[in-house]
Design a protein around this motif. Structure first.
Motif, short mmCIF file in Angstrom:
data_model
loop_
_atom_site.label_atom_id
_atom_site.label_comp_id
_atom_site.label_asym_id
_atom_site.label_seq_id
_atom_site.Cartn_x
_atom_site.Cartn_y
_atom_site.Cartn_z
N ALA A 89 0.50 -3.94 -13.38
CA ALA A 89 1.86 -4.19 -12.74
C ALA A 89 3.22 -3.94 -13.17
CB ALA A 89 1.70 -5.72 -12.08
N LEU A 90 3.16 -3.79 -14.43
CA LEU A 90 4.62 -3.65 -15.38
C LEU A 90 5.38 -2.37 -14.67
CD1 LEU A 90 3.34 -4.37 -18.86
CD2 LEU A 90 4.56 -5.62 -17.62
N ILE A 91 4.74 -1.40 -14.25
CA ILE A 91 5.55 -0.03 -13.90
C ILE A 91 6.03 -0.31 -12.50
CG2 ILE A 91 5.46 2.34 -13.16
CD1 ILE A 91 5.59 1.87 -16.35
N GLY A 99 -5.97 -6.25 -10.21
CA GLY A 99 -4.54 -6.22 -9.78
C GLY A 99 -3.96 -4.75 -9.18
N GLY A 100 -4.74 -3.62 -9.66
CA GLY A 100 -4.54 -2.34 -8.74
C GLY A 100 -4.51 -2.51 -7.41
N LEU A 101 -5.64 -3.12 -6.98
CA LEU A 101 -6.22 -3.35 -5.79
C LEU A 101 -5.02 -4.31 -4.64
CD1 LEU A 101 -10.09 -3.62 -5.53
CD2 LEU A 101 -8.74 -1.77 -5.08
N LEU A 102 -4.57 -5.26 -5.31
CA LEU A 102 -3.60 -6.28 -4.78
C LEU A 102 -2.41 -5.65 -4.78
CD1 LEU A 102 -4.62 -9.43 -6.63
CD2 LEU A 102 -4.94 -8.94 -4.33
N ILE A 103 -2.07 -4.90 -5.72
CA ILE A 103 -0.82 -4.24 -5.50
C ILE A 103 -0.77 -3.01 -4.30
CG2 ILE A 103 0.73 -2.50 -6.70
CD1 ILE A 103 0.14 -3.85 -9.24
N TRP A 150 3.15 -5.97 -5.85
CA TRP A 150 3.01 -6.69 -7.10
C TRP A 150 2.92 -8.35 -7.11
CZ3 TRP A 150 6.71 -9.79 -8.66
CH2 TRP A 150 8.00 -9.90 -8.06
N HIS A 151 3.54 -8.52 -5.94
CA HIS A 151 3.77 -10.27 -5.56
C HIS A 151 2.51 -10.85 -5.48
CE1 HIS A 151 7.54 -8.53 -4.14
NE2 HIS A 151 8.13 -9.65 -4.45
N LEU A 152 1.36 -10.09 -5.11
CA LEU A 152 0.15 -10.74 -4.94
C LEU A 152 -0.77 -11.08 -6.21
CD1 LEU A 152 -1.41 -8.80 -1.74
CD2 LEU A 152 -0.38 -10.84 -2.03
N ILE A 153 -0.37 -10.44 -7.30
CA ILE A 153 -0.99 -10.95 -8.54
C ILE A 153 -0.52 -12.17 -9.00
CG2 ILE A 153 -1.07 -8.27 -9.05
CD1 ILE A 153 0.83 -8.99 -11.51
N PHE A 154 0.61 -12.47 -8.38
CA PHE A 154 1.02 -13.99 -8.78
C PHE A 154 0.45 -14.90 -7.77
CE2 PHE A 154 4.03 -11.45 -10.97
CZ PHE A 154 4.40 -12.05 -12.06
N THR A 155 0.42 -14.50 -6.43
CA THR A 155 0.11 -15.51 -5.43
C THR A 155 -1.60 -15.80 -5.68
OG1 THR A 155 1.18 -14.25 -3.83
CG2 THR A 155 -0.19 -15.63 -2.86
N ILE A 156 -2.18 -14.99 -5.95
CA ILE A 156 -3.73 -15.35 -6.43
C ILE A 156 -3.83 -16.42 -7.20
CG2 ILE A 156 -4.10 -13.97 -8.45
CD1 ILE A 156 -6.70 -12.87 -7.00
N ASN A 157 -3.07 -16.71 -7.94
CA ASN A 157 -3.11 -18.19 -9.01
C ASN A 157 -3.38 -19.50 -8.03
OD1 ASN A 157 -3.00 -17.02 -11.99
ND2 ASN A 157 -1.37 -16.20 -11.11
N SER A 170 -5.58 3.43 -9.60
CA SER A 170 -6.32 4.36 -10.01
C SER A 170 -6.28 3.92 -11.84
CB SER A 170 -5.57 5.82 -9.99
OG SER A 170 -5.77 6.40 -8.56
N ALA A 171 -5.23 3.50 -12.13
CA ALA A 171 -5.04 3.06 -13.62
C ALA A 171 -5.95 2.09 -13.68
CB ALA A 171 -3.80 2.79 -14.03
N GLY A 172 -6.03 1.12 -12.82
CA GLY A 172 -7.19 -0.12 -12.86
C GLY A 172 -8.56 0.22 -12.98
N LEU A 173 -8.88 1.26 -12.05
CA LEU A 173 -10.20 1.86 -12.12
C LEU A 173 -10.53 2.69 -13.24
CD1 LEU A 173 -10.50 3.27 -8.52
CD2 LEU A 173 -11.70 1.17 -9.39
N LEU A 174 -9.50 3.37 -14.01
CA LEU A 174 -9.88 4.04 -15.11
C LEU A 174 -10.04 2.90 -16.54
CD1 LEU A 174 -10.01 6.86 -16.39
CD2 LEU A 174 -7.66 6.96 -16.96
N LEU A 175 -9.54 1.61 -16.22
CA LEU A 175 -9.79 0.72 -17.26
C LEU A 175 -11.18 0.10 -17.21
CD1 LEU A 175 -6.56 -0.90 -17.60
CD2 LEU A 175 -7.38 0.92 -19.31
N LEU A 176 -11.93 0.55 -16.16
CA LEU A 176 -13.13 -0.17 -16.13
C LEU A 176 -14.17 0.07 -17.14
CD1 LEU A 176 -14.24 0.06 -12.10
CD2 LEU A 176 -13.87 -2.09 -13.63
#
Length: 444
Positions: free
Chosen positions: A33-35, A158-162, A167-174, A299-305
Motif C-alpha cells: 500500500a505504500l506506493i 492488501g493487494g486485493l483490498l486495494i 488503500w483505505h480498506l487495509i485500515f477498515t479491516i481492523n 500482482s506484487a502481493g501475489l508475487l510475495l506468496l
C-alpha cells in the motif's frame, strides 16, 4: 496429573492466535500500500516510510509496557483494552484526510497490537505450570505458524483490498478483527488477575526510551551532517536511559538482568538483525516491484506468496523440534544468500526468478523467528516471561525501524533499481553480522 487438568486449555488458542497476528497482518498489508498511499497524498517513499516508523516506534515502546502490565495484572484486561484500540485506529486510518493523521492512526494501531503477544506467552507459561508440561514446542510453533500464515495472506489480501476499494480498506479491516478479538477474549480468557507485586511502571524510563527512538529515527530518516545535533540528542537521551534503568528499583527494561543473562542478550541481538533483513526485503523489494518493475499492488502481493509460503513450510517442517542450533545456522546463511541474490535483479528480470529470490528470502524468516522465540522461552526468567516476550517483540520492531530508515535513505528519489542494489549491499552487511552473532553464541 491426568484428565482435563493435564491438558492445555484449548479455549485459549483462538484469542491468543487472532490477537497475536494483528500486528503482522497490518505490517504485511502495508507493504503493497505504500506506493498507492504515496500517490494519493503526493509524497515520495521517504515520507510514506513514516507509516512504518510510526507503527514500530509505538510497538517498540508498547510491547515491554504491555508485557510488564501483563506480568502485574494478568493477560485478560490488557488484551481487551488493547485490541479495542485496534478498531479505533482502523476507523481513524480509513478516514484520514492527510498523511499526518494516517501516521497517527498507525501509532495508535501499534499501541493496540502490543498486548496480545506478551499475553499469549504469559498464558502459555501459566498453562505449562498448571499442567506440568515442558517447553510446549507444538504451541510455540503453532503461534509462529499463525504469524507466518498472516505473512502469506497479508500482502495478497492488501493487494486485493486495494484493488476492490483503494488503500483505505487495509485500515477498515481492523474494525471486524478488533471485534473478533474482544468477543473471544471476553468469552475465554481467564478472569483472575495475577499480581506480581506493588511495583509500578517506570515512567521516566518509558519517556527516555521513547524520545531516544524518536530522535534517532528523525536523524536516520534524513541523515545529514547539518542535522548532527539530532544524533547528539539521541545519544544523550540513550545514555540517560541506560543510567536511569541501572538505578531504579523496577526499571522499564531491566538492563541488570540482561547483564547477567548473556544467552538472552545474544537472542535479542539475533532478533534485531534478522528482522532488519526481513523488513528491508519486505518493504524495499515490494516497493521496487510496483514502481520500477511496474507491477500493480495486487500482482506484487501475489508475487510475495512464494516468500511467505516458504517461511510457513520451513516453520511447519522444523517447528516440532525444540532444538534451535541448526535453525539459527541455516537461517543466518540463507539471509546472506537472499541479500546476494537481490544484487542481480533488475527491471527485465523474469517473474519466476523474482519468485525464486522471494523463496530464498522466506526461508530465514521462518527459521530465525521460530528459533529465537524458542530460545527466549528457555532462557527468560519464568516470573518475567511477559516482559521478556514483549522485549523480544521490541527487538523485532527495532529491526523494522532500522529497515524503515534504510528504505527512506536508499529510496529517497523513488524505488529505483539502483536504490534496490544499494539496499542489497546494506543487507549483506546485516546478514554477515548475523552470521557472526549466531556463531558467537549458539544455543542448543
Amino acid at each position: 496429573m491426568t484428565g482435563e487438568s493435564s491438558r492445555f486449555d484449548r479455549r485459549l488458542i483462538a484469542p491468543m492466535f487472532v490477537g497475536s497476528v494483528l500486528n503482522p497482518i497490518n505490517s504485511s498489508m502495508l507493504a503493497v500500500a505504500l506506493i498507492p498511499i504515496g500517490a494519493a497524498f503526493g509524497v515520495p517513499p521517504s515520507q510514506t516510510a513514516w507509516l512504518v516508523t510510526g507503527l514500530y516506534i509505538a510497538t517498540a515502546v508498547g510491547q515491554p509496557v504491555m508485557g510488564r502490565l501483563v506480568d502485574l495484572f494478568g493477560p485478560r484486561p490488557l488484551y481487551l483494552i488493547a485490541t479495542s484500540l485496534v478498531g479505533v485506529a482502523g476507523l481513524l486510518g480509513a478516514l484520514a484526510p492527510n498523511l499526518g493523521v494516517l501516521v497517527g492512526s498507525r501509532v495508535l494501531l501499534g499501541l493496540g497490537t502490543s498486548a496480545a503477544y506478551p499475553a499469549a506467552m504469559s498464558l502459555i507459561r501459566s498453562e505449562a505450570d498448571r499442567t506440568g508440561m515442558d517447553t510446549p514446542a507444538v504451541i510455540l510453533s503453532s503461534l509462529s505458524v499463525a504469524n507466518q500464515v498472516i505473512a502469506v495472506i497479508g500482502p495478497t489480501l492488501g493487494g486485493l483490498l486495494i484493488g476492490l476499494g483503494g488503500w483505505h480498506l487495509i485500515f477498515t479491516i481492523n474494525v471486524p478483527l478488533s471485534v473478533i478479538c474482544v468477543v473471544l477474549g471476553a468469552l475465554w480468557l481467564p478472569r483472575r488477575a495475577r499480581s506480581r507485586g506493588a511495583e509500578g511502571l517506570d515512567y521516566a524510563g518509558i519517556a527516555l526510551f521513547t524520545t531516544t527512538l524518536v530522535s534517532l529515527m528523525l536523524f536516520l530518516m534524513q541523515p545529514r551532517l547539518s542535522r548532527w545535533y539530532v544524533l547528539v540528542l539521541a545519544l544523550v537521551l540513550g545514555v540517560s536511559f541506560v543510567i536511569t534503568q541501572l538505578r531504579v528499583v523496577a526499571p522499564f527494561i531491566d538492563l541488570r538482568v540482561l547483564g547477567g543473562n548473556r544467552p538472552l542478550i545474544f537472542t535479542y541481538a539475533r532478533q534485531v538483525l534478522a528482522y532488519v533483513g526481513a523488513y528491508s526485503f519486505l518493504y524495499g523489494f515490494t516497493q521496487w516491484l510496483e514502481e520500477a518493475r511496474g507491477l500493480s499492488a495486487s500482482s506484487a502481493g501475489l508475487l510475495l506468496l512464494p516468500l511467505s509460503l516458504a517461511a510457513v513450510l520451513v516453520t511447519l517442517l522444523t517447528g516440532r523440534r525444540a532444538a534451535i542450533r541448526g535453525k539459527l545456522v541455516a537461517g543466518s546463511i540463507c539471509l546472506v544468500a537472499a541479500a546476494a541474490a537481490q544484487l542481480f535483479i533488475g527491471p527485465s528480470t523474469s517473474i519466476w526468478v523474482l519468485a525464486v529470490v522471494g523463496v530464498i528470502a522466506g526461508i530465514p524468516q521462518g527459521l530465525n523467528n521460530l528459533a529465537n522465540q524458542t530460545a527466549l522461552y528457555q532462557q527468560a526468567d519464568p516470573a518475567r516471561i511477559g516482559s521478556s516476550a514483549g522485549l523480544l517483540r521490541t527487538c523485532v520492531y527495532v529491526g523494522a525501524l532500522i529497515s524503515a530508515a534504510a528504505n527512506a535513505h536508499f529510496f529517497q528519489h523513488g524505488a529505483t533499481t539502483t536504490g534496490l542494489h544499494d539496499m542489497a549491499i546494506f543487507l549483506l552487511a546485516v546478514a554477515a553480522l548475523l552470521v557472526l552473532v549466531t556463531f558467537a553464541k549458539l544455543p542448543e
